[in-house]
Each structure stands twice: as structure tokens, then as C-alpha cells.
Design a protein around this motif. Structure first.
Motif, PDB file in Angstrom:
ATOM      1  N   ILE A 194       0.817  -1.218   0.000  1.00 31.14           N
ATOM      2  CA  ILE A 194       0.000   0.000   0.000  1.00 31.14           C
ATOM      3  C   ILE A 194       0.848   1.265   0.000  1.00 31.14           C
ATOM      4  CG2 ILE A 194      -1.900  -1.183   1.175  1.00 31.14           C
ATOM      5  CD1 ILE A 194      -1.098   0.250   3.753  1.00 31.14           C
ATOM      6  N   GLY A 195       2.175   1.109   0.009  1.00 29.97           N
ATOM      7  CA  GLY A 195       3.063   2.263  -0.083  1.00 29.97           C
ATOM      8  C   GLY A 195       3.408   2.922   1.236  1.00 29.97           C
ATOM      9  N   PHE A 196       2.969   2.316   2.342  1.00 30.36           N
ATOM     10  CA  PHE A 196       3.327   2.897   3.640  1.00 30.36           C
ATOM     11  C   PHE A 196       4.816   2.716   3.920  1.00 30.36           C
ATOM     12  CE2 PHE A 196       3.886   2.640   8.264  1.00 30.36           C
ATOM     13  CZ  PHE A 196       3.299   3.820   8.659  1.00 30.36           C
ATOM     14  N   LEU A 197       5.357   1.584   3.500  1.00 29.15           N
ATOM     15  CA  LEU A 197       6.782   1.322   3.621  1.00 29.15           C
ATOM     16  C   LEU A 197       7.411   1.338   2.230  1.00 29.15           C
ATOM     17  CD1 LEU A 197       6.816  -1.670   6.153  1.00 29.15           C
ATOM     18  CD2 LEU A 197       7.309   0.729   6.651  1.00 29.15           C
ATOM     19  N   HIS A 198       8.663   1.777   2.184  1.00 29.87           N
ATOM     20  CA  HIS A 198       9.408   1.819   0.931  1.00 29.87           C
ATOM     21  C   HIS A 198      10.729   1.104   1.126  1.00 29.87           C
ATOM     22  CE1 HIS A 198       6.534   4.809  -0.558  1.00 29.87           C
ATOM     23  NE2 HIS A 198       6.622   5.350   0.646  1.00 29.87           N
ATOM     24  N   GLU A 199      11.107   0.294   0.160  1.00 24.78           N
ATOM     25  CA  GLU A 199      12.284  -0.571   0.286  1.00 24.78           C
ATOM     26  C   GLU A 199      13.513   0.193   0.765  1.00 24.78           C
ATOM     27  OE1 GLU A 199      12.602  -3.704   0.105  1.00 24.78           O
ATOM     28  OE2 GLU A 199      10.753  -4.407  -0.846  1.00 24.78           O
ATOM     29  N   ARG A 200      13.788   1.351   0.187  1.00 25.32           N
ATOM     30  CA  ARG A 200      15.033   2.064   0.481  1.00 25.32           C
ATOM     31  C   ARG A 200      14.920   3.016   1.665  1.00 25.32           C
ATOM     32  NH1 ARG A 200      17.483   3.685  -5.492  1.00 25.32           N
ATOM     33  NH2 ARG A 200      17.613   1.546  -6.309  1.00 25.32           N
ATOM     34  N   LYS A 201      13.693   3.309   2.088  1.00 24.44           N
ATOM     35  CA  LYS A 201      13.522   4.305   3.142  1.00 24.44           C
ATOM     36  C   LYS A 201      12.946   3.732   4.427  1.00 24.44           C
ATOM     37  CE  LYS A 201      12.808   8.101  -0.133  1.00 24.44           C
ATOM     38  NZ  LYS A 201      11.907   9.192  -0.553  1.00 24.44           N
ATOM     39  N   SER A 202      12.722   2.438   4.443  1.00 24.79           N
ATOM     40  CA  SER A 202      12.110   1.845   5.629  1.00 24.79           C
ATOM     41  C   SER A 202      13.079   1.868   6.807  1.00 24.79           C
ATOM     42  CB  SER A 202      11.683   0.405   5.329  1.00 24.79           C
ATOM     43  OG  SER A 202      10.703   0.401   4.333  1.00 24.79           O
ATOM     44  N   SER A 203      12.626   2.396   7.885  1.00 27.34           N
ATOM     45  CA  SER A 203      13.464   2.538   9.075  1.00 27.34           C
ATOM     46  C   SER A 203      13.392   1.279   9.935  1.00 27.34           C
ATOM     47  CB  SER A 203      12.997   3.741   9.890  1.00 27.34           C
ATOM     48  OG  SER A 203      13.508   3.710  11.189  1.00 27.34           O
ATOM     49  N   PRO A 204      14.541   0.695  10.294  1.00 26.80           N
ATOM     50  CA  PRO A 204      14.516  -0.453  11.221  1.00 26.80           C
ATOM     51  C   PRO A 204      13.814  -0.114  12.530  1.00 26.80           C
ATOM     52  CG  PRO A 204      16.682  -0.238  10.208  1.00 26.80           C
ATOM     53  CD  PRO A 204      15.904   0.990   9.828  1.00 26.80           C
ATOM     54  N   ALA A 205      13.977   1.144  12.969  1.00 24.06           N
ATOM     55  CA  ALA A 205      13.327   1.557  14.220  1.00 24.06           C
ATOM     56  C   ALA A 205      11.806   1.520  14.080  1.00 24.06           C
ATOM     57  CB  ALA A 205      13.790   2.955  14.619  1.00 24.06           C
ATOM     58  N   LEU A 206      11.289   1.909  12.899  1.00 20.72           N
ATOM     59  CA  LEU A 206       9.845   1.876  12.671  1.00 20.72           C
ATOM     60  C   LEU A 206       9.341   0.437  12.683  1.00 20.72           C
ATOM     61  CD1 LEU A 206       7.122   3.061  11.912  1.00 20.72           C
ATOM     62  CD2 LEU A 206       7.869   3.065   9.521  1.00 20.72           C
ATOM     63  N   LEU A 207      10.050  -0.454  11.999  1.00 24.97           N
ATOM     64  CA  LEU A 207       9.646  -1.861  11.984  1.00 24.97           C
ATOM     65  C   LEU A 207       9.690  -2.447  13.386  1.00 24.97           C
ATOM     66  CD1 LEU A 207      11.504  -3.085   8.768  1.00 24.97           C
ATOM     67  CD2 LEU A 207       9.119  -2.375   9.002  1.00 24.97           C
ATOM     68  N   ARG A 208      10.686  -2.040  14.172  1.00 24.49           N
ATOM     69  CA  ARG A 208      10.805  -2.522  15.541  1.00 24.49           C
ATOM     70  C   ARG A 208       9.622  -2.034  16.388  1.00 24.49           C
ATOM     71  NH1 ARG A 208      16.021  -1.026  16.395  1.00 24.49           N
ATOM     72  NH2 ARG A 208      16.602  -2.901  15.263  1.00 24.49           N
ATOM     73  N   ARG A 209       9.216  -0.786  16.172  1.00 28.52           N
ATOM     74  CA  ARG A 209       8.077  -0.253  16.920  1.00 28.52           C
ATOM     75  C   ARG A 209       6.785  -0.969  16.547  1.00 28.52           C
ATOM     76  NH1 ARG A 209       8.616   4.182  19.991  1.00 28.52           N
ATOM     77  NH2 ARG A 209      10.600   5.310  19.874  1.00 28.52           N
ATOM     78  N   LEU A 210       6.636  -1.306  15.277  1.00 29.83           N
ATOM     79  CA  LEU A 210       5.448  -2.059  14.866  1.00 29.83           C
ATOM     80  C   LEU A 210       5.397  -3.410  15.568  1.00 29.83           C
ATOM     81  CD1 LEU A 210       5.380  -1.281  11.032  1.00 29.83           C
ATOM     82  CD2 LEU A 210       3.687  -0.561  12.736  1.00 29.83           C
ATOM     83  N   ARG A 211       6.542  -4.081  15.626  1.00 31.70           N
ATOM     84  CA  ARG A 211       6.599  -5.360  16.336  1.00 31.70           C
ATOM     85  C   ARG A 211       6.226  -5.167  17.803  1.00 31.70           C
ATOM     86  NH1 ARG A 211       8.981 -10.009  14.838  1.00 31.70           N
ATOM     87  NH2 ARG A 211       9.807 -10.166  12.731  1.00 31.70           N
ATOM     88  N   ARG A 212       6.754  -4.135  18.392  1.00 30.35           N
ATOM     89  CA  ARG A 212       6.514  -3.899  19.813  1.00 30.35           C
ATOM     90  C   ARG A 212       5.029  -3.691  20.084  1.00 30.35           C
ATOM     91  NH1 ARG A 212       6.885   1.296  22.814  1.00 30.35           N
ATOM     92  NH2 ARG A 212       6.849   0.782  25.019  1.00 30.35           N
TER      93      ARG A 212
END
Length: 243
Positions: A194-212
């Protein structure tokens, strides 16, 4: 309760620590030991340090990945001596034991112990619902991994003794580690779609927060089915084929 607790040692360097941890486990009535990529196992040094807990070593399961070791666990707790950049729900060994005793072993709990020199990585802690911290001298807070297992095992044993005969709380049917990983993979794929995440700009911190967010929610199996149904519907509306 104790039969449903798995001690997971990740990338242990010194086999003597595996043996000492096995001895600590047997002292306190624990029996399920999982080893993720140990440097050397089986080992004579591990057997020597086990001092009679050879049955724990003999039944220990060796895995190539952490995900395999925790696939069937409903609650995952990672031991760490360090504060992390993203706050994680934190427990002391006693709080961990009391929480486990309250549910009477209705769910499998995995308690993770990391490398002697560096502990668990952030990526490994992402798999956890809670972070376990052993309070000790702040000027010398690095605890030997086998000693850490002993402290936690003691509190679990004490809590189990105190809960003997008590009627456990009725607990929901929690999702397993494997089900949570499958959901996280599905979520991330959909967020890319859906374009919320982008391959080159996705932040590891953001993905970590989603997991949390989702780990903290202690999702039930039914919750996972609902959420994955929503994700699948989104993908279908976008005309994306799903597996």
C-alpha cells in the motif's frame, strides 16, 4: 508450570556455561533446554560442569535459528543487562515467575539468554513480549549467563512451589511465536503493497516499533486470524495475489 518453561541459550560460546545452566535447571525442576547455534556442543566440558544433570544435556534440542527454537512458545521473554533505545515492557525475575505461576503453565514460555560477550541482539529481542532484567550492582552489571539462568530458575521454582494446589487463572489461547512471525511478515508485505513502507527508506526503528505494538498486545489466535483476514482483504482489493 515448570514443565512448560523452555530455557533458550543463543549462540553460547563456552560449553561450560551450557553445562552449568543445565545443572541450575535441574536444581530448580526445569528440564526443557534449547540451544541456538552453540559454538561447541556436545562437549566434555559441558558434561563436566553439568555435575549430574546429564539428562538435561542429553535431551537438549539444538536449533539453527531462534525462530525455530521459539516457534511453539506463546510467551517469549528476553534476558538483557542493557537498556535499549526503544523501551520494552520489563520484568524482574520475580515478576516473570509470578506472571508464569498465575497462569499455571497453561502456555509455553520461552526465556532467552544471549551471548556471553554481547547478550541478545535487537533483532532477537524483537521476538520478545517482555525484557527480563536482573537487578544488580550498576557498577558491575554483567552477569555470567549460567548465573543468570540460576537466578531466574530459582524464582520460577519458588513461584511454582507457592502456586502448588492453587487454581490457575483461565488464560486465553495466545498466538505462538511461529504465528506471530507469520503475521509480522504478512503485515510488512501489505505495508509495502500500500506504499506505507518503501524498500530504500524503511526505518529499522519503525519496523521494531510495529513489532513492539503487537507483541505488547499479547495477541490471541483469533486476533491473528482477524488481522490477517484484514490484510488479505486489502491485498485482494489492490489486485495482489497472496500465497
Amino acid at each position: 508450570m515448570l514443565a512448560n518453561i523452555r530455557i533458550v541459550m543463543v549462540a553460547t560460546t563456552h560449553p561450560g556455561n551450557i553445562g552449568a545452566a543445565a545443572r541450575a535447571m535441574k536444581n530448580m525442576g526445569l528440564s526443557d533446554l534449547a540451544l541456538v547455534n552453540p559454538k561447541l556442543f556436545p562437549s566434555e566440558e559441558a558434561s563436566s560442569r553439568a555435575s549430574g544433570a546429564d539428562d538435561i544435556l542429553a535431551s537438549a534440542k539444538v536449533y539453527e535459528s531462534l525462530d525455530e527454537a521459539i516457534a511453539g512458545s506463546h510467551r517469549i521473554i528476553g534476558a538483557s543487562a542493557r537498556l535499549r533505545t526503544i523501551a520494552w515492557p520489563e520484568l524482574t525475575p520475580r515478576q516473570c515467575a509470578e506472571m508464569t505461576a498465575a497462569e499455571g503453565g497453561q502456555h509455553q514460555t520461552a526465556i532467552l539468554f544471549g551471548r556471553e560477550h554481547a547478550g541478545l541482539t535487537n533483532e532477537e529481542l524483537e521476538r520478545c513480549h517482555y525484557l527480563l532484567h536482573i537487578p544488580c550492582n550498576p557498577a558491575f552489571s554483567s552477569l555470567n549467563v549460567a548465573a543468570a539462568v540460576q537466578v531466574v530458575a530459582y524464582e520460577l521454582f519458588q513461584a511454582a512451589q507457592g502456586a502448588a494446589g492453587a487454581k490457575p487463572e483461565t488464560m486465553p489461547d495466545l498466538a505462538t511465536g511461529a504465528e506471530m512471525e507469520s503475521f509480522h511478515d504478512h503485515l510488512i508485505r501489505t505495508l509495502f503493497d500500500i506504499g506505507f513502507l518503501h524498500e530504500r527508506k524503511s526505518s529499522p526503528a519503525l519496523l521494531r516499533r510495529l513489532r513492539r505494538i503487537f507483541n505488547r498486545a499479547a495477541l490471541e489466535k483469533t486476533d491473528i486470524h482477524i488481522l490477517r483476514g484484514i490484510l488479505t482483504t486489502i491485498q485482494h482489493r489492490l489486485g495482489i495475489r497472496t500465497c
